[in-house]
Design a protein around this motif. Sequence first.
Motif, PDB file in Angstrom:
ATOM      1  N   PHE A  52       0.817  -1.226   0.000  1.00 42.10           N
ATOM      2  CA  PHE A  52       0.000   0.000   0.000  1.00 42.10           C
ATOM      3  C   PHE A  52       0.845   1.269   0.000  1.00 42.10           C
ATOM      4  CE2 PHE A  52       0.268   2.040   4.184  1.00 42.10           C
ATOM      5  CZ  PHE A  52       0.957   1.092   4.900  1.00 42.10           C
ATOM      6  N   ASP A  53       2.000   1.222   0.673  1.00 44.74           N
ATOM      7  CA  ASP A  53       2.830   2.429   0.764  1.00 44.74           C
ATOM      8  C   ASP A  53       3.592   2.705  -0.536  1.00 44.74           C
ATOM      9  OD1 ASP A  53       4.175   0.016   1.621  1.00 44.74           O
ATOM     10  OD2 ASP A  53       5.831   1.216   2.366  1.00 44.74           O
ATOM     11  N   HIS A  54       3.302   1.922  -1.578  1.00 46.27           N
ATOM     12  CA  HIS A  54       3.933   2.128  -2.888  1.00 46.27           C
ATOM     13  C   HIS A  54       2.905   2.307  -3.995  1.00 46.27           C
ATOM     14  CE1 HIS A  54       7.927   1.114  -1.218  1.00 46.27           C
ATOM     15  NE2 HIS A  54       7.128   0.564  -0.306  1.00 46.27           N
ATOM     16  N   VAL A  55       1.690   1.802  -3.772  1.00 45.16           N
ATOM     17  CA  VAL A  55       0.656   1.897  -4.823  1.00 45.16           C
ATOM     18  C   VAL A  55      -0.431   2.919  -4.492  1.00 45.16           C
ATOM     19  CG1 VAL A  55       1.000  -0.511  -5.499  1.00 45.16           C
ATOM     20  CG2 VAL A  55      -0.855   0.055  -3.897  1.00 45.16           C
ATOM     21  N   CYS A 140      14.749   0.188  -4.076  1.00 46.11           N
ATOM     22  CA  CYS A 140      13.368   0.058  -3.575  1.00 46.11           C
ATOM     23  C   CYS A 140      13.348  -0.839  -2.331  1.00 46.11           C
ATOM     24  CB  CYS A 140      12.436  -0.404  -4.683  1.00 46.11           C
ATOM     25  SG  CYS A 140      12.418   0.750  -6.093  1.00 46.11           S
ATOM     26  N   ASP A 141      12.187  -1.375  -1.968  1.00 40.47           N
ATOM     27  CA  ASP A 141      12.125  -2.143  -0.716  1.00 40.47           C
ATOM     28  C   ASP A 141      12.903  -3.439  -0.895  1.00 40.47           C
ATOM     29  OD1 ASP A 141      10.316  -0.159  -0.101  1.00 40.47           O
ATOM     30  OD2 ASP A 141       8.854  -1.521   0.811  1.00 40.47           O
ATOM     31  N   THR A 142      13.956  -3.606  -0.145  1.00 38.56           N
ATOM     32  CA  THR A 142      14.741  -4.837  -0.274  1.00 38.56           C
ATOM     33  C   THR A 142      15.635  -5.050   0.942  1.00 38.56           C
ATOM     34  OG1 THR A 142      16.255  -6.084  -1.720  1.00 38.56           O
ATOM     35  CG2 THR A 142      16.695  -3.722  -1.498  1.00 38.56           C
TER      36      THR A 142
HETATM   37 MN    MN Z   1       7.444  -0.175   1.684  1.00 39.62          MN
END
Ligand code: MN
Length: 227
Positions: A52-55, A140-142
């Motif tokens: 959700f925090d990306h879309v 990104c998130d990783t």
């Molecule tokens: Mn995130």
Amino acid sequence: MKLTWLGHASWLIETGSHRILLDPFFTDNPAAQQTPDGLGEIDHILVSHGHFDHVADVAAIAKRCQAKVVANFEVAQWFSAHQGVEDTLGMNIGGGVDLPFGRVTMTFAVHSSSLPDGSYGGTAAGFLLTCEEKRIYFACDTALFSDMEWIGDKGIDVAVLPIGDLFTMGPADSIEAIKLINPRYVLPTHYGTWPPIEQDAEKWAQQVREATRAEPRVLAVDASFEC
Ligand code: MN
Ligand code: NI
């Protein structure tokens, strides 16, 4: 080329006449100062994964601007089938595409990717952008992963790395990531939004200077870095 941090993991990339968003998240984001309506025209939106925090604001901005949404195949399909986004481009890890502003390659990320309604969101990704002869790597998130060294072998001008910990790598692992990637500049992201991912970015920058060859640039929300 200009990179503006919009808070959390949201970035505005300006190159030539193009204005590109990465992972726009303004609604219900306590760190954001922008709104989905307040950014002017956007021509492409890159989405790293389905969380959700990306879309959050992708569909609203895509519809307002007729922007092309670039994401992994499953996330792109979800925007098309369930969010009414007309122009989507699905891709997958290791694939690249030439877009009007430059080349976008989808890189591996160690993370998950379900969509807010529980739909399957494919595999989380990062992006390697090549434009204006510069290479910008958004991890990104990783988590930290050793293949970052291979990404760095291409020669990275700017790396944008998460430092928030808990959901992504934290400051200590980001230092290891910088050693593997060896970028000229490094910008922190995905921190400070909520208490669980609060970090001291200036302390992180000091550690980057001491332990790596990269030049850290800590941006305030809505501040820019030009390269
Ligand atoms: Mn995130
Ligand atoms: Ni995530």
